[in-house]
Design a protein around this motif. Structure first.
Motif, PDB file in Angstrom:
ATOM      1  N   ASN A  88      76.330 -25.323  67.978  1.00 43.15           N
ATOM      2  CA  ASN A  88      77.312 -26.098  68.740  1.00 43.15           C
ATOM      3  C   ASN A  88      77.976 -27.169  67.883  1.00 43.15           C
ATOM      4  O   ASN A  88      79.192 -27.416  67.984  1.00 43.15           O
ATOM      5  CB  ASN A  88      76.655 -26.745  69.955  1.00 43.15           C
ATOM      6  CG  ASN A  88      76.198 -25.706  70.975  1.00 43.15           C
ATOM      7  OD1 ASN A  88      76.814 -24.645  71.082  1.00 43.15           O
ATOM      8  ND2 ASN A  88      75.135 -26.007  71.701  1.00 43.15           N
ATOM      9  N   SER A  89      77.179 -27.805  67.053  1.00 37.64           N
ATOM     10  CA  SER A  89      77.759 -28.863  66.216  1.00 37.64           C
ATOM     11  C   SER A  89      78.733 -28.288  65.195  1.00 37.64           C
ATOM     12  O   SER A  89      79.747 -28.918  64.868  1.00 37.64           O
ATOM     13  CB  SER A  89      76.646 -29.640  65.511  1.00 37.64           C
ATOM     14  OG  SER A  89      75.939 -28.789  64.641  1.00 37.64           O
ATOM     15  N   LEU A 111      71.650 -26.316  68.588  1.00 34.31           N
ATOM     16  CA  LEU A 111      72.361 -27.556  68.285  1.00 34.31           C
ATOM     17  C   LEU A 111      73.213 -27.408  67.022  1.00 34.31           C
ATOM     18  O   LEU A 111      74.348 -27.910  66.946  1.00 34.31           O
ATOM     19  CB  LEU A 111      71.361 -28.703  68.124  1.00 34.31           C
ATOM     20  CG  LEU A 111      70.699 -29.206  69.413  1.00 34.31           C
ATOM     21  CD1 LEU A 111      69.619 -30.227  69.089  1.00 34.31           C
ATOM     22  CD2 LEU A 111      71.741 -29.808  70.345  1.00 34.31           C
ATOM     23  N   SER A 112      72.676 -26.702  66.020  1.00 34.32           N
ATOM     24  CA  SER A 112      73.448 -26.478  64.785  1.00 34.32           C
ATOM     25  C   SER A 112      74.689 -25.643  65.071  1.00 34.32           C
ATOM     26  O   SER A 112      75.790 -25.931  64.545  1.00 34.32           O
ATOM     27  CB  SER A 112      72.577 -25.773  63.749  1.00 34.32           C
ATOM     28  OG  SER A 112      71.455 -26.528  63.446  1.00 34.32           O
ATOM     29  N   LEU A 152      82.593 -29.210  64.791  1.00 41.54           N
ATOM     30  CA  LEU A 152      82.950 -29.724  63.480  1.00 41.54           C
ATOM     31  C   LEU A 152      84.357 -29.263  63.066  1.00 41.54           C
ATOM     32  O   LEU A 152      85.047 -29.950  62.306  1.00 41.54           O
ATOM     33  CB  LEU A 152      81.914 -29.252  62.445  1.00 41.54           C
ATOM     34  CG  LEU A 152      82.003 -29.863  61.048  1.00 41.54           C
ATOM     35  CD1 LEU A 152      81.761 -31.377  61.118  1.00 41.54           C
ATOM     36  CD2 LEU A 152      80.977 -29.228  60.132  1.00 41.54           C
TER      37      LEU A 152
END
Length: 574
Positions: free
Chosen positions: A543-544, A540-541, A548
């Motif tokens: 992909n985020s 998740l980090s 971003l």
């Protein structure tokens, strides 16, 4: 103020004991049994009823428990004098006694569970009373071992639903051959084995010596450890031959193991605790041979001399500055003459010396065994265990009363504690005369046991041989030749009750800890971390952080994409 509280409890328990004793005599003579039901409340035609069972057995046992409790509370005022919270100690002891009362007069399994759990909870509070590491470990071992019996009682309650009532007295004989009753009888024996510390649940009994000595006097004589024996006596009519055979085998080898261990132990309280274990094995085995009345008779006589024995041991420990090692004692008869006199009498009653309390029940049990149809193994184990009893008794007397003083060069102790002496003197007459009195009351028709001369004298012979062996072991050890160092592994094996404390603690805990460590390493911090929260967090980090980048430029990026989208639509249209 604290003395007033002790005196109030003492007189209350003493008069209740007298009342219970005379009521028991009346019930015994007239062969009465009262079954009382008290309806607490009724809800939708379902009534909640409290049931009480009064017969000669419950009343005599209650009388004995209350008598010993009154003497122990009186004795505790002096023994526990330095305790800042003596009121709390006395209240815990009274709760302990009330739990035992609830168990004794209960014909209902729900009330038995209340008394049973009350004994377990209060015993845990008393064992950890001194609040140190040793007391905490001993209390945990006691509580966890007794929880097995609590689970057995709960299972038994659930199986009694098959009969529509928890008043077990209605179903013992008529449902004896029913499969549910056989399972219930097995659970009864399992619960009794945990509470009365039979093999393989024996390790908690010596560990419970971490409690104050007045508590040990109460626990080992008439309350906690006798609850299992009393339960087996009450449920005797529903036990079949297979369960009784298992109980006979377990009881005999518990008696033998405890006798061997006591002969190699040096802690004064643990020696007396192992003697309690030996006598519990004797009671269980004689009950399993079809003699519940004899087992109950020995239960009563044993309670008298064992309570006094612990009180005398407590007086010695108190005077010796809390030293419990018998190797530091010796020659105490010169300094504590009254205490040593009562200590000798109770020890000889334990050994079965003629015409003391233990003789009337123990000699009768051994003669009944000689007359019974049993195999040679049980017969030999019984008489060897009897010899071992007198062996460790003589060894204990030699080290504490008759030998040379091995304590510090500067000492000051004497029979100056009048309150403790009065508490012990209240029991000494019962130790001397109680056995004959109970035999005349409980056995109105005397047993006539006709045996050959050799078998008749077998009890006396093994007692003499056991006493000689105990004296010889003490002499050899003090003379510089230690039989313990010849084979230290086997001596440690015997003294530690056949490694039973190890089997009950490390043997059970260690594999669980190893499996827990493997689970933590491989699953909890391994694959579950990879496929679970940690790996999910990383993805998740990642992909985020990618998305971003688009949000960093804000409005420029949005307008640029809008223009790009419009140009794309125009191209598609043309």
């Amino acid at each position: 103020m604290k003395l007033n509280i002790c005196l109030v409890y003492f007189f209350t328990f003493f008069f209740l004991s007298l009342l219970s004793f005379f009521l028991g005599l009346n019930f015994l003579i007239n062969d009465l049994t009262y079954f009382i039901e008290l309806e607490l409340f009724s809800l939708n035609s379902s009534s909640v009823v409290m049931t009480l069972l009064f017969d000669w057995m419950s009343l005599l046992f209650m009388s004995l428990v209350l008598l010993i409790s009154s003497m122990v509370i009186f004795y505790s005022f002096k023994y526990m004098k330095g305790d800042l919270v003596l009121d709390r100690f006395i209240n815990l002891v009274c709760l302990f006694v009330l739990s035992m009362m609830l168990l004794i007069i209960s014909p209902n399994l729900i009330k038995i569970l209340l008394g049973w759990n009350g004994l377990g909870l209060v015993s845990y509070c008393l064992v950890i009373y001194y609040q140190n590491v040793k007391s905490s470990s001993a209390g945990m071992l006691t509580a966890i071992t007794n929880q097995i019996g609590d689970v057995a009682i709960l299972l038994k309650i659930s199986w009694m639903l098959n009969y529509g009532s928890w008043n077990y007295v209605f179903y013992l004989s008529c449902m004896k051959n029913d499969m549910s009753m056989k399972l219930i009888s097995f659970l009864i024996v399992l619960a009794a084995m945990t509470k009365s510390a039979q093999i393989p649940f024996s390790s908690w009994l010596p560990a419970a010596m971490a409690a104050p000595t007045p508590v040990s006097s109460l626990v080992h004589s008439s309350t906690l450890v006798t609850a299992g024996v009393y339960l087996v006596i009450r449920f005797f009519n529903c036990l079949d031959s297979i369960i009784l055979g298992i109980l006979l085998f377990v009881g005999c080898f518990t008696m033998f193991m405890a006798g061997l261990g006591a002969n190699l132990e040096f802690d004064l309280k643990k020696i007396i605790a192992l003697s309690t274990l030996s006598q519990l094995g004797l009671m269980m085995s004689i009950i399993s041979m079809g003699q519940p009345i004899l087992g109950f008779f020995h239960l009563l006589t044993h309670a008298l001399f064992k309570a006094l024995l612990f009180m005398c041991a407590g007086c010695m420990i108190h005077n010796l500055g809390n030293c419990q090692d018998i190797r530091f004692m010796g020659g105490l008869s010169s300094f504590l003459p009254l205490t040593c006199c009562m200590f000798n009498i109770s020890n000889l009653a334990l050994s079965g010396l003629p015409f003391l309390a233990g003789f009337y029940s123990k000699d009768l049990i051994l003669e009944v065994i000689s007359l019974s149809y049993i195999n040679i193994l049980i017969y030999v184990v019984y008489f060897i265990s009897t010899g071992l009893t007198f062996s460790y008794t003589m060894r204990l007397l030699y080290y504490t009363v008759f030998g040379n003083l091995n304590y510090n060069s500067y000492y000051s102790f004497s029979d100056s504690g009048l309150i403790m002496l009065k508490g012990m003197m209240g029991l000494i007459f019962f130790v001397i005369f109680g056995g004959s009195t109970l035999s005349w009351l409980i056995l109105p028709v005397p047993f006539f046991i006709c045996l050959p001369f050799f078998m008749k004298m077998m009890t006396l012979m093994v007692i003499v041989l056991g006493g000689w062996l105990g004296y010889l072991m003490s002499q050899l050890f003090l003379g510089g030749f230690s039989i313990y160092l010849e084979n230290i592994k086997s001596s440690f094996f015997i003294a530690s009750m056949w490694n039973m404390p190890f089997l009950s603690t490390y043997f059970v805990n260690y594999p669980i800890f190893i499996m827990g460590g493997l689970y933590l390493k491989v699953v909890d911090q391994g694959w579950s971390e990879f496929y679970g929260s940690q790996n999910l967090y990383k993805n998740l980090s990642k992909n985020s952080s990618f998305f971003l980048m688009f949000s960093k430029f804000g409005l420029k990026t949005y307008l640029f994409l809008t223009v790009f989208w419009v140009i794309f639509l125009i191209i598609l249209l043309f």
